[in-house]
Design an enzyme around this catalytic site. Structure first.
Site, PDB file in Angstrom:
ATOM      1  CE1 TYR A 240      -4.033   1.984   0.236  1.00 57.43           C
ATOM      2  CE2 TYR A 240      -2.791   3.256   1.847  1.00 57.43           C
ATOM      3  CZ  TYR A 240      -3.882   3.130   1.010  1.00 57.43           C
ATOM      4  OH  TYR A 240      -4.815   4.135   0.940  1.00 57.43           O
TER       5      TYR A 240
ATOM      6  CB  SER B 202      -7.251   2.742  -2.788  1.00 62.39           C
ATOM      7  OG  SER B 202      -7.588   4.065  -2.480  1.00 62.39           O
TER       8      SER B 202
ATOM      9  CG  ASP C 160     -13.934   4.747  -6.441  1.00 68.86           C
ATOM     10  OD1 ASP C 160     -14.007   5.619  -5.554  1.00 68.86           O
ATOM     11  OD2 ASP C 160     -12.919   4.066  -6.626  1.00 68.86           O
TER      12      ASP C 160
ATOM     13  CG  HIS D  28     -12.622   3.815  -2.935  1.00 70.78           C
ATOM     14  ND1 HIS D  28     -11.796   3.646  -4.013  1.00 70.78           N
ATOM     15  CD2 HIS D  28     -11.801   3.823  -1.862  1.00 70.78           C
ATOM     16  CE1 HIS D  28     -10.539   3.578  -3.623  1.00 70.78           C
ATOM     17  NE2 HIS D  28     -10.517   3.678  -2.318  1.00 70.78           N
TER      18      HIS D  28
END
Length: 744
Positions: free
Chosen positions: A518, A598, A682, A717
């Site tokens: 991430y 993301s 999203d 999302h």
């Protein structure tokens, strides 16, 4: 026959290796090859003479050659995409966008393009031989009885449950800790396709009122409603669909504060009096702050104060206090320090976790009546372990640390005197404890890579812990092991990574591996159970999680080393993780896949454009990719510009342009197979980025590996998928990875 076996084994090994290579090269005719191999085995079992053995081997090699030959009728080309090549000069640099028209979702041509891409994706993936098996296993692991941590209010407990047959989590109430569960709100009734879900926003101190949100699909926007818990009926109060960033009820149930966001203005704290028209709601705080700030207001447990935080992105925040029910001016506790402060109020004292003068965090105490800075007291000092959070339960201070990216919870008195450590069941991830300052009940959850979530009840007065609930996931952890390794990044920084695989794994460089990361927004990635990971491991794969810079695993310095102009460190750390896995003989580039969503989608997007040679497959979910255009896209997260940078500013444009994945796609490059996922709902990460990136990669790649888009017109999302749809979609993603890395 026994005399043939020694000669057969090496030939069979060669045949099997060639077969796996065929899979990794996206070959067809696999069923035929398997059938022919089965025939060869039958012949060997019938004691076929050596001459026929040679013929059989040659036949198999001929079939392998056929398997690896192109088969256009089986692997159709991707849909073609019109180019409009919009040219613009930004800070003296000419930028050419070949697919600017795909930004317009209202254009019917864009809708046609999405449908064509979805059809292409399903044409390639729906008939993969292992998709059904993956779906079945995913359902077995997911369709189980689950229960959340309860929220207690005045002896009444509120909890979420999902039975094996449920698509969505259902909200229940329980009278007493051991009482009977009664359905309070069942979101299955809200929509026939189960794409509408609910959120628990706040519960009154007496357990009589519940403010909840109703969300359609996976969008961030919700509608707020107020439920009378006794009658099970909604009150007339209903706040229309909008962006609400938190709700906090007054202790006397007369109304609630809520954080209301508009994209063009930002967040404002408003107050709604129960029984009045929402159009009459008054603004309490926020004037003068722009859309790049996060503002949050929370009523203290004693009901006397409204605690206000203003977050400048993920870099620093301000803290204010308003005394409820008085005309006294709002008091500034801190508004001039470049650091984070996470406050709670208890017994007339503000407790604050902060990285001010302590990058790994410490805990301070501030007198609510006299918050002068020179009178602040340090309650828990900084240490070599990073403080992630704290809880005020049972008159004690519980501090959650990360020690080498695993949880430890230490216990302190209100004055900071050490009182031991909570006995966690192993090395993993804990959340909580959850509870109240005046209650001895503390609930803690715990999970590892190999153990699904469990909830424990801790008695703060006795120091005892008992298992309260355990997910009944049918997964056997015994065949697997978890290692933590440290590897050097490009600049020499040591980075930790968890590696999970079957015990006794031979390091021969031939194992399929999946690398996840991430690296942003101060988020810490810690060991947690994942259904997708479990299936990957059971199928013989290696799973790796890299704790790269940009996260919060080692405090604010680690975070800031991966934001703004230092974002390239994040990509370097991730690339170095892939190189370490290859050099350590866990895998090789033809068997390595990477995954991120993301901000993690930006991560894998940068990784595939900077080092396409390192990976066979990329799973890029709900991604940020066009970092040059990001500032002009409509989205609900303008503070992200304070983490990424704003390309409208010349100095920030330079470092964004240096890595922005969409602009770094180069024609004629041998790109890995890529599957991008996104959805119309999203409203946080603009889905136009995945659309444009799909088209650009399809245009540019010189490899025969597929570039696919799975586009959901209902998802967003914030989720919004019923469990049945999750099983379908995640199984398709796993099948894509299985196909590309040659996993059986």
């Amino acid at each position: 026959m026994n005399g043939l076996l020694p000669n057969l084994k090496p030939r069979w090994s060669v045949m099997r290796t060639s077969y796996n290579r065929c899979q990794r090269l996206r070959c067809v005719g696999i069923t035929t090859l398997r059938d022919e191999i089965a025939m060869l085995q039958l012949r060997y079992n019938n004691r076929v003479h050596g001459s026929l053995l040679k013929v059989g081997t040659l036949s198999c090699l001929f079939l392998i050659f056929q398997c690896c030959s192109p088969a256009p009728e089986e692997t159709p080309s991707h849909p073609t995409t019109r180019q409009d090549n919009v040219r613009e000069i930004i800070h003296g640099v000419e930028i050419v966008d070949p697919f600017r028209w795909l930004e317009d979702r209202n254009n019917p041509e864009t809708g046609d393009w999405i449908r064509a891409q979805n059809e292409y994706t399903h044409q390639l993936l729906d008939n993969l031989p292992y998709l059904g098996r993956i779906q079945s296993r995913y359902a077995e692991l997911s369709r189980i009885d689950q229960i959340s941590v309860p929220t207690e209010r005045n002896g009444r407990y509120f909890l979420w449950k999902k039975r094996a047959e449920d698509d969505l989590w259902v909200l229940y109430k329980r009278e007493g800790l051991r009482g009977k569960d009664e359905v309070l709100i069942d979101p299955h009734q809200f929509s026939p396709d189960h794409t509408t879900n609910i959120s628990q926003e706040d519960i009154s101190a007496d357990g009589m009122l519940l403010v909840y949100g109703v969300r359609t699909g996976g969008e961030d926007e919700t509608e707020l409603r107020v439920l009378n818990v006794e009658t099970g009926e909604d009150l007339p109060d209903r706040l229309p669909r909008a962006l609400y960033r938190g709700v906090s009820l007054k202790k006397d149930n007369s109304g609630f504060y809520y954080n209301f966001q508009r994209r063009d203005v930002g967040i404002r704290i408003r107050y709604h009096a129960i029984g009045t028209d929402p159009s009459e709601d008054v603004e309490i705080f926020g004037e003068g702050y722009g859309p790049d700030k996060w503002i949050n207001g929370t009523v203290s447990d004693d009901g006397r104060s409204l605690l206000i935080s203003v977050h400048h992105g993920w870099g620093r925040n301000e803290v204010y206090v308003k005394e409820i029910g008085t005309d006294k001016p709002i008091t500034a506790v801190v508004n001039d320090i470049d650091a984070h402060f996470y406050p709670e109020i208890v017994g007339g004292t503000i407790i604050m976790q902060t990285d001010w003068k302590a990058p790994s965090n410490r805990i301070l105490a501030v007198d609510l009546e006299d918050p002068a800075r020179q009178k602040w007291r340090e309650v828990v000092p900084a240490s070599s372990d990073t403080i992630q959070s704290y809880s005020l339960v049972g008159g004690k201070l519980f501090v959650h640390y990360l020690h080498d990216v695993t949880s430890r919870i230490k216990i302190f008195s209100a004055d900071g005197e050490p009182e031991g450590e909570m006995p966690l069941p192993g090395l993993g991830t804990a959340t909580g404890p959850h509870g109240h300052w005046d209650s001895e009940e503390a609930f803690v959850t715990f999970s590892t890579f190999l153990q699904s979530g469990a909830t424990y009840l801790y008695d703060t007065s006795k120091g005892t812990m008992e298992l309260w609930a355990q997910d009944s996931v049918p997964f056997n952890p015994d065949p697997f092991e978890v290692k933590q390794v440290w590897y050097p990044s490009k600049d020499g920084t040591r980075v930790p990574m968890f590696v999970v695989h079957k015990k006794g794994l031979e390091l021969n460089g031939e194992h399929p591996a999946l690398l996840y990361g991430y690296g942003g927004f101060n988020v810490s990635l810690t060991p947690r159970f994942s259904t997708m990971t479990a299936i990957w491991l059971e199928s013989g794969g290696v799973y790796a999680l890299a704790n790269i810079r940009g996260g919060g695993e080692f405090g604010e310095e680690w975070h800031r080393a991966g934001m703004l102009e230092k974002k390239q460190n994040v990509f370097d750390d991730f690339i170095a993780a892939a190189e370490w896995l290859i050099n350590s003989k866990y895998t090789n580039p033809s068997r390595l896949a990477i995954r991120g969503g993301s901000n993690g989608g930006l991560l894998v997007g940068a990784a595939l454009t900077q080092r396409p040679d390192l990976y066979q497959a990329v799973l890029c979910e709900f991604p940020d990719l066009d970092m040059i255009g990001y500032y002009r896209f409509d989205n609900n997260n303008p503070p992200a510009l304070l983490e990424y940078g704003n390309a409208s500013e010349p100095e920030q444009f330079k470092f964004l342009y240096a890595y922005s994945p969409y602009q770094k796609v180069k024609p004629g490059t041998d790109y890995p197979a890529v599957m991008l996922t996104t959805g119309d709902n999203d409203t946080r990460v603009p889905p136009l980025q995945a659309r444009k990136m799909t088209a650009r990669l399809q245009m540019a790649t010189s490899s025969e590996r597929p570039i696919l888009l799975r586009y959901d017109t209902m998802a967003g999302h914030a989720g919004g998928k019923p469990l049945s749809k999750q099983i379908e979609d995640y199984s398709l993603e796993l099948a894509f990875l299985f196909w590309q890395v040659g996993m059986d």
